[in-house]
Structures are given as C-alpha cells and as structure tokens.
Design an enzyme around this catalytic site. Structure first.
Site, PDB file in Angstrom:
ATOM      1  N   ASN A  92       0.835  -1.203   0.000  1.00 57.28           N
ATOM      2  CA  ASN A  92       0.000   0.000   0.000  1.00 57.28           C
ATOM      3  C   ASN A  92       0.871   1.255   0.000  1.00 57.28           C
ATOM      4  O   ASN A  92       1.992   1.251   0.522  1.00 57.28           O
ATOM      5  CB  ASN A  92      -0.916   0.028   1.232  1.00 57.28           C
ATOM      6  CG  ASN A  92      -1.858  -1.174   1.255  1.00 57.28           C
ATOM      7  OD1 ASN A  92      -2.101  -1.801   0.226  1.00 57.28           O
ATOM      8  ND2 ASN A  92      -2.348  -1.522   2.441  1.00 57.28           N
ATOM      9  N   VAL A  93       0.309   2.300  -0.585  1.00 52.75           N
ATOM     10  CA  VAL A  93       1.043   3.567  -0.664  1.00 52.75           C
ATOM     11  C   VAL A  93       0.419   4.611   0.266  1.00 52.75           C
ATOM     12  O   VAL A  93       0.903   5.742   0.347  1.00 52.75           O
ATOM     13  CB  VAL A  93       1.089   4.089  -2.119  1.00 52.75           C
ATOM     14  CG1 VAL A  93       1.926   3.130  -2.967  1.00 52.75           C
ATOM     15  CG2 VAL A  93      -0.312   4.242  -2.721  1.00 52.75           C
ATOM     16  N   HIS A 109       5.999  -0.643  -2.685  1.00 56.60           N
ATOM     17  CA  HIS A 109       5.490  -0.022  -3.907  1.00 56.60           C
ATOM     18  C   HIS A 109       5.493   1.502  -3.815  1.00 56.60           C
ATOM     19  O   HIS A 109       4.798   2.166  -4.581  1.00 56.60           O
ATOM     20  CB  HIS A 109       4.066  -0.521  -4.209  1.00 56.60           C
ATOM     21  CG  HIS A 109       4.035  -1.952  -4.637  1.00 56.60           C
ATOM     22  ND1 HIS A 109       2.873  -2.686  -4.687  1.00 56.60           N
ATOM     23  CD2 HIS A 109       5.019  -2.788  -5.033  1.00 56.60           C
ATOM     24  CE1 HIS A 109       3.144  -3.921  -5.106  1.00 56.60           C
ATOM     25  NE2 HIS A 109       4.441  -4.012  -5.312  1.00 56.60           N
ATOM     26  N   CYS A 120      17.151  14.998 -10.036  1.00 61.39           N
ATOM     27  CA  CYS A 120      18.281  14.686  -9.131  1.00 61.39           C
ATOM     28  C   CYS A 120      18.112  13.380  -8.371  1.00 61.39           C
ATOM     29  O   CYS A 120      18.932  13.024  -7.527  1.00 61.39           O
ATOM     30  CB  CYS A 120      18.466  15.833  -8.127  1.00 61.39           C
ATOM     31  SG  CYS A 120      17.152  15.922  -6.883  1.00 61.39           S
ATOM     32  N   CYS A 139      16.871  19.939  -5.260  1.00 64.67           N
ATOM     33  CA  CYS A 139      17.701  20.587  -6.300  1.00 64.67           C
ATOM     34  C   CYS A 139      17.075  21.864  -6.841  1.00 64.67           C
ATOM     35  O   CYS A 139      17.703  22.585  -7.626  1.00 64.67           O
ATOM     36  CB  CYS A 139      17.959  19.612  -7.456  1.00 64.67           C
ATOM     37  SG  CYS A 139      16.507  19.261  -8.474  1.00 64.67           S
ATOM     38  N   GLY A 176      -5.078  -9.047   3.349  1.00 63.43           N
ATOM     39  CA  GLY A 176      -5.778  -8.124   2.449  1.00 63.43           C
ATOM     40  C   GLY A 176      -5.131  -7.930   1.103  1.00 63.43           C
ATOM     41  O   GLY A 176      -5.067  -6.806   0.602  1.00 63.43           O
ATOM     42  N   SER A 178      -4.790  -9.635  -3.033  1.00 56.86           N
ATOM     43  CA  SER A 178      -5.376 -10.593  -3.989  1.00 56.86           C
ATOM     44  C   SER A 178      -4.332 -11.575  -4.499  1.00 56.86           C
ATOM     45  O   SER A 178      -4.665 -12.534  -5.204  1.00 56.86           O
ATOM     46  CB  SER A 178      -5.974  -9.819  -5.177  1.00 56.86           C
ATOM     47  OG  SER A 178      -4.928  -9.074  -5.829  1.00 56.86           O
TER      48      SER A 178
HETATM   49  C1  BV8 Z   1       8.695  -5.855 -11.055  1.00 58.47           C
HETATM   50  C2  BV8 Z   1       1.472   1.100  -7.405  1.00 58.47           C
HETATM   51  C3  BV8 Z   1      10.795  -6.334 -11.973  1.00 58.47           C
HETATM   52  C4  BV8 Z   1       1.042   1.696  -6.145  1.00 58.47           C
HETATM   53  C5  BV8 Z   1       1.262  -1.178  -8.070  1.00 58.47           C
HETATM   54  C6  BV8 Z   1       6.715 -12.302 -12.139  1.00 58.47           C
HETATM   55  C7  BV8 Z   1       7.789 -11.871 -11.367  1.00 58.47           C
HETATM   56  C8  BV8 Z   1       8.107 -10.527 -11.272  1.00 58.47           C
HETATM   57  C9  BV8 Z   1       7.311  -9.579 -11.955  1.00 58.47           C
HETATM   58  C10 BV8 Z   1       6.246  -9.996 -12.695  1.00 58.47           C
HETATM   59  C11 BV8 Z   1       5.948 -11.352 -12.798  1.00 58.47           C
HETATM   60  N1  BV8 Z   1       4.870 -11.456 -13.604  1.00 58.47           N
HETATM   61  C12 BV8 Z   1       4.482 -10.218 -14.004  1.00 58.47           C
HETATM   62  C13 BV8 Z   1       5.293  -9.307 -13.484  1.00 58.47           C
HETATM   63  C14 BV8 Z   1       5.204  -7.864 -13.709  1.00 58.47           C
HETATM   64  C15 BV8 Z   1       4.294  -7.149 -12.721  1.00 58.47           C
HETATM   65  C16 BV8 Z   1       3.114  -7.951 -12.274  1.00 58.47           C
HETATM   66  O1  BV8 Z   1       3.116  -8.532 -11.204  1.00 58.47           O
HETATM   67  N2  BV8 Z   1       2.070  -7.945 -13.081  1.00 58.47           N
HETATM   68  C17 BV8 Z   1       0.845  -8.628 -12.694  1.00 58.47           C
HETATM   69  C18 BV8 Z   1      -0.348  -7.806 -13.132  1.00 58.47           C
HETATM   70  C19 BV8 Z   1       0.864 -10.012 -13.318  1.00 58.47           C
HETATM   71  N3  BV8 Z   1       5.057  -6.737 -11.565  1.00 58.47           N
HETATM   72  C20 BV8 Z   1       5.778  -5.615 -11.630  1.00 58.47           C
HETATM   73  O2  BV8 Z   1       5.883  -4.939 -12.627  1.00 58.47           O
HETATM   74  C21 BV8 Z   1       6.510  -5.189 -10.371  1.00 58.47           C
HETATM   75  N4  BV8 Z   1       7.857  -4.888 -10.717  1.00 58.47           N
HETATM   76  O3  BV8 Z   1       8.411  -6.992 -11.036  1.00 58.47           O
HETATM   77  O4  BV8 Z   1       9.900  -5.374 -11.444  1.00 58.47           O
HETATM   78  C22 BV8 Z   1      12.014  -5.626 -12.349  1.00 58.47           C
HETATM   79  C23 BV8 Z   1      13.194  -6.320 -12.295  1.00 58.47           C
HETATM   80  C24 BV8 Z   1      14.348  -5.661 -12.648  1.00 58.47           C
HETATM   81  C25 BV8 Z   1      14.319  -4.324 -13.038  1.00 58.47           C
HETATM   82  C26 BV8 Z   1      13.106  -3.643 -13.078  1.00 58.47           C
HETATM   83  C27 BV8 Z   1      11.939  -4.293 -12.739  1.00 58.47           C
HETATM   84  C28 BV8 Z   1       5.934  -3.907  -9.783  1.00 58.47           C
HETATM   85  C29 BV8 Z   1       4.583  -4.154  -9.226  1.00 58.47           C
HETATM   86  C30 BV8 Z   1       4.074  -2.879  -8.500  1.00 58.47           C
HETATM   87  C31 BV8 Z   1       3.044  -2.219  -9.340  1.00 58.47           C
HETATM   88  N5  BV8 Z   1       2.443  -1.126  -8.607  1.00 58.47           N
HETATM   89  N6  BV8 Z   1       0.686  -0.082  -7.611  1.00 58.47           N
HETATM   90  C32 BV8 Z   1      -0.281   2.353  -6.296  1.00 58.47           C
HETATM   91  O5  BV8 Z   1      -0.509   3.077  -7.263  1.00 58.47           O
HETATM   92  O6  BV8 Z   1      -1.101   2.112  -5.411  1.00 58.47           O
HETATM   93  S1  BV8 Z   1       0.424  -2.626  -7.998  1.00 58.47           S
HETATM   94  C33 BV8 Z   1      -1.002  -2.502  -7.142  1.00 58.47           C
HETATM   95  O7  BV8 Z   1      -1.473  -3.827  -6.936  1.00 58.47           O
HETATM   96  C34 BV8 Z   1      -0.855  -1.930  -5.751  1.00 58.47           C
HETATM   97  O8  BV8 Z   1       0.469  -1.699  -5.358  1.00 58.47           O
HETATM   98  C35 BV8 Z   1      -1.439  -3.012  -4.889  1.00 58.47           C
HETATM   99  O9  BV8 Z   1      -0.903  -2.998  -3.649  1.00 58.47           O
HETATM  100  C36 BV8 Z   1      -1.053  -4.197  -5.666  1.00 58.47           C
HETATM  101  C37 BV8 Z   1      -1.665  -5.484  -5.264  1.00 58.47           C
HETATM  102  O10 BV8 Z   1      -3.038  -5.297  -5.142  1.00 58.47           O
HETATM  103  P1  BV8 Z   1      -3.699  -5.632  -3.719  1.00 58.47           P
HETATM  104  O11 BV8 Z   1      -3.046  -4.793  -2.688  1.00 58.47           O
HETATM  105  O12 BV8 Z   1      -3.686  -7.105  -3.517  1.00 58.47           O
HETATM  106  O13 BV8 Z   1      -5.155  -5.072  -3.927  1.00 58.47           O
HETATM  107  P2  BV8 Z   1      -6.343  -5.824  -4.699  1.00 58.47           P
HETATM  108  O14 BV8 Z   1      -7.439  -4.842  -4.909  1.00 58.47           O
HETATM  109  O15 BV8 Z   1      -5.786  -6.559  -5.881  1.00 58.47           O
HETATM  110  O16 BV8 Z   1      -6.840  -6.937  -3.660  1.00 58.47           O
HETATM  111  C38 BV8 Z   1      -7.385  -6.549  -2.427  1.00 58.47           C
HETATM  112  C39 BV8 Z   1      -7.647  -7.815  -1.642  1.00 58.47           C
HETATM  113  O17 BV8 Z   1      -8.154  -7.445  -0.358  1.00 58.47           O
HETATM  114  C40 BV8 Z   1      -8.701  -8.690  -2.281  1.00 58.47           C
HETATM  115  O18 BV8 Z   1      -8.272 -10.049  -2.221  1.00 58.47           O
HETATM  116  C41 BV8 Z   1      -9.933  -8.490  -1.409  1.00 58.47           C
HETATM  117  O19 BV8 Z   1     -10.720  -9.670  -1.293  1.00 58.47           O
HETATM  118  C42 BV8 Z   1      -9.315  -8.189  -0.083  1.00 58.47           C
HETATM  119  N7  BV8 Z   1     -10.144  -7.347   0.784  1.00 58.47           N
HETATM  120  C43 BV8 Z   1     -11.012  -6.362   0.423  1.00 58.47           C
HETATM  121  N8  BV8 Z   1     -11.573  -5.834   1.541  1.00 58.47           N
HETATM  122  C44 BV8 Z   1     -11.024  -6.473   2.603  1.00 58.47           C
HETATM  123  C45 BV8 Z   1     -10.113  -7.436   2.131  1.00 58.47           C
HETATM  124  N9  BV8 Z   1      -9.422  -8.247   2.948  1.00 58.47           N
HETATM  125  C46 BV8 Z   1      -9.617  -8.096   4.274  1.00 58.47           C
HETATM  126  N10 BV8 Z   1     -10.470  -7.202   4.808  1.00 58.47           N
HETATM  127  C47 BV8 Z   1     -11.183  -6.378   4.008  1.00 58.47           C
HETATM  128  N11 BV8 Z   1     -12.042  -5.508   4.550  1.00 58.47           N
END
Ligand code: BV8
Length: 229
Positions: A92-93, A109, A120, A139, A176, A178
């Site tokens: 989370n951010v 993240h 810079c 800067c 929390g 996915s």
């Molecule tokens: C990278 C920015 C490599 C912040 C985000 C395999 C290995 C490595 C990488 C990859 C790979 N396959 C694919 C990749 C690339 C990619 C990726 O994962 N793609 C996915 C779509 C397949 N990953 C990347 O690009 C990452 N970087 O790997 O770099 C590298 C190596 C060398 C040099 C350079 C690079 C970077 C990933 C970060 C992306 N940024 N966001 C922002 O703007 O907020 S991602 C975004 O999704 C958020 O950060 C968020 O945190 C993240 C995950 O989502 P969740 O937090 O899980 O939220 P979501 O809504 O999905 O789910 C919520 C859950 O809560 C649900 O299950 C729900 O049921 C539950 N819930 C709801 N209410 C409640 C609850 N639970 C409890 N109580 C409740 N009340």
C-alpha cells in the site's frame, strides 16, 4: 511446531478498505474509474503526465479524510510489543500503518506522501499536489517531481531487506491482498521454502490461497486484532 521468533507480514489494499480507501481489483475491475495500465506504468506517465499526476494527487488528498482501522492499530501494537524480528511489508502507498504507530515497516510499492525528482533522484516527503509542477526541495528544479510510486515494470523498493527477512521468518502472514502482483505474490513461496509457517487473512480466497498453510476468511478489521491477541 517451532517457536515463532521472526515474523514477516505482507499487507495489501484490503487492510485499508475498512478505512474507506478503494482496493484495486474491485467488482468493476476499474481503479477509481481508471484502467490500471492507464495510470500505473512509466509509459502512462510519459504519455499523459497530467492524468497520472491528477490520479495520484486525488489519492494523496484523500488521505486527509481517512484514519487507521483496528487492523492497522493491532499491527502497530504487535510492532511495539513483539520481542523477536518483525517486518511489515506493505504494497500500500497510503500512510495508515505509520499513523497507527507502526515503525518496522517497508513500503515496497512507494508512498503517496513522497515525491521523486527526475532531475536529481532525490525522494522528498510530500503532502500537496504534484500536478502543478512544484520545485524539487533538494535541487530546486521545477516540474521534475513525479509520484514516488513503483509502477508496473519498475523495481520494488527494499527487495534485499525483504528477502533477508523472509529467509529468517518462522511465520509469514498475508493480509488483504489478492495475490495478483509480483514479486509480492511470490513471498509466501519464498517463506515456506525457508521453513516458515504461512497464514492468509483475507475477505475471500485469493489467487495464492492454495499456497498457504492456513487461510482465514473475513474482514481484516475483525481478523487481525483477533490474531494479534
Ligand atoms: C517488477 C502502485 C521487476 C502503487 C502497483 C513475475 C515476477 C516478477 C514480476 C512480474 C511477474 N509477472 C508479471 C510481473 C510484472 C508485474 C506484475 O506482477 N504484473 C501482474 C499484473 C501479473 N510486476 C511488476 O511490474 C513489479 N515490478 O516486477 O519489477 C524488475 C526487475 C528488474 C528491473 C526492473 C523491474 C511492480 C509491481 C508494483 C506495481 N504497482 N501499484 C499504487 O498506485 O497504489 S500494484 C497494485 O497492486 C498496488 O500496489 C497493490 O498494492 C497491488 C496489489 O493489489 P492488492 O493490494 O492485492 O489489492 P487488490 O485490490 O488486488 O486486492 C485486495 C484484496 O483485499 C482482495 O483479495 C480483497 O478480497 C481483499 N479485501 C477487500 N476488503 C477487505 C479485504 N481483505 C480483508 N479485509 C477487508 N475488509
């Protein structure tokens, strides 16, 4: 069962949902009205910086209207009282973990409350808008600040520290999330391979549920205080 000394906790958007912050993959699949790929990649920022800045300016402004919920508060209490090693790795951010009092915390993240200077490379604490091109506090160059957010394709922060903590963990708890985004979604496998017990607390089964020793279904605001106690 080995005594638990060292704990790694991974949190996702679900831990902040009960504070009123939107999760990413809600029912409509849109994120605050946008497709993720339109606001969460370097290409999106290069293509339409004003749209991406406005998206993050709005989310930064929304922080003023939310407060930590019982899940954040319980983790902060664990952080204060736990005698062994503890690291809270958040995807989370938002700043709700800090505002609840957590200190052994790593934003992998990035953070809404931080700005990154393209001139810079300095990271500065930031509270206001970035869309109107303010000057970098380090800067002085104007219009070079971007959100200090890790976008898709960018390297997450703190990976060495996270991998070291996972290697020493006796317990890995995911709250929390996915399990849709890597490398965070793979941490459970790293921890298990190093001998940790693994627990998932989530509102519904996730993409990674089969990888955990145990999954508890329910809202974080109820499950986390119960687990910490
Ligand atoms: C990278 C920015 C490599 C912040 C985000 C395999 C290995 C490595 C990488 C990859 C790979 N396959 C694919 C990749 C690339 C990619 C990726 O994962 N793609 C996915 C779509 C397949 N990953 C990347 O690009 C990452 N970087 O790997 O770099 C590298 C190596 C060398 C040099 C350079 C690079 C970077 C990933 C970060 C992306 N940024 N966001 C922002 O703007 O907020 S991602 C975004 O999704 C958020 O950060 C968020 O945190 C993240 C995950 O989502 P969740 O937090 O899980 O939220 P979501 O809504 O999905 O789910 C919520 C859950 O809560 C649900 O299950 C729900 O049921 C539950 N819930 C709801 N209410 C409640 C609850 N639970 C409890 N109580 C409740 N009340």
């Amino acid at each position: 069962m080995t005594a638990v000394r060292n704990i790694v906790i991974l949190t996702g958007a679900g831990i902040s949902a009960e504070s009123g912050l939107a999760t990413f993959r809600g029912p409509d699949g849109l994120w605050e009205g946008h497709r993720v790929e339109d606001v969460c990649t370097p290409e999106a920022f290069a293509r339409d910086p004003a749209l991406v800045q406005a998206f993050y300016d709005a989310r930064r402004a929304a922080l003023a209207g939310v407060v930590p919920n019982p899940a954040h508060v319980a983790l902060a209490r664990l952080d204060r009282e736990w005698p062994g090693k503890l690291l809270i790795v958040t995807q989370n951010v938002d700043d709700l973990h800090e505002r609840a009092g957590a200190t052994r915390l790593l934003h992998m993240h990035g953070e809404l409350c931080s700005a990154l200077c393209l001139a810079c490379d300095a990271r500065s604490r930031w509270a206001g808008d970035l869309g109107d091109g303010p000057a970098c506090p380090a800067c002085g160059v104007a219009g070079a600040l971007r959100p200090d957010i890790v976008w898709f394709g960018e390297m997450p922060y703190g990976m060495e520290r996270i991998e070291a903590a996972l290697a020493q963990a006796d317990l890995f708890v995911s709250i929390g999330t996915s399990g849709a985004v890597y490398p965070a979604a793979g941490f459970v496998q790293v921890a298990a391979a190093c001998g940790a017990r693994t627990l998932e607390l989530n509102l519904e089964r996730s993409a990674g549920s089969d990888l955990f020793d145990e999954t508890c279904i329910g809202p974080a605001g109820v499950l986390v205080p119960g687990w910490v106690d």
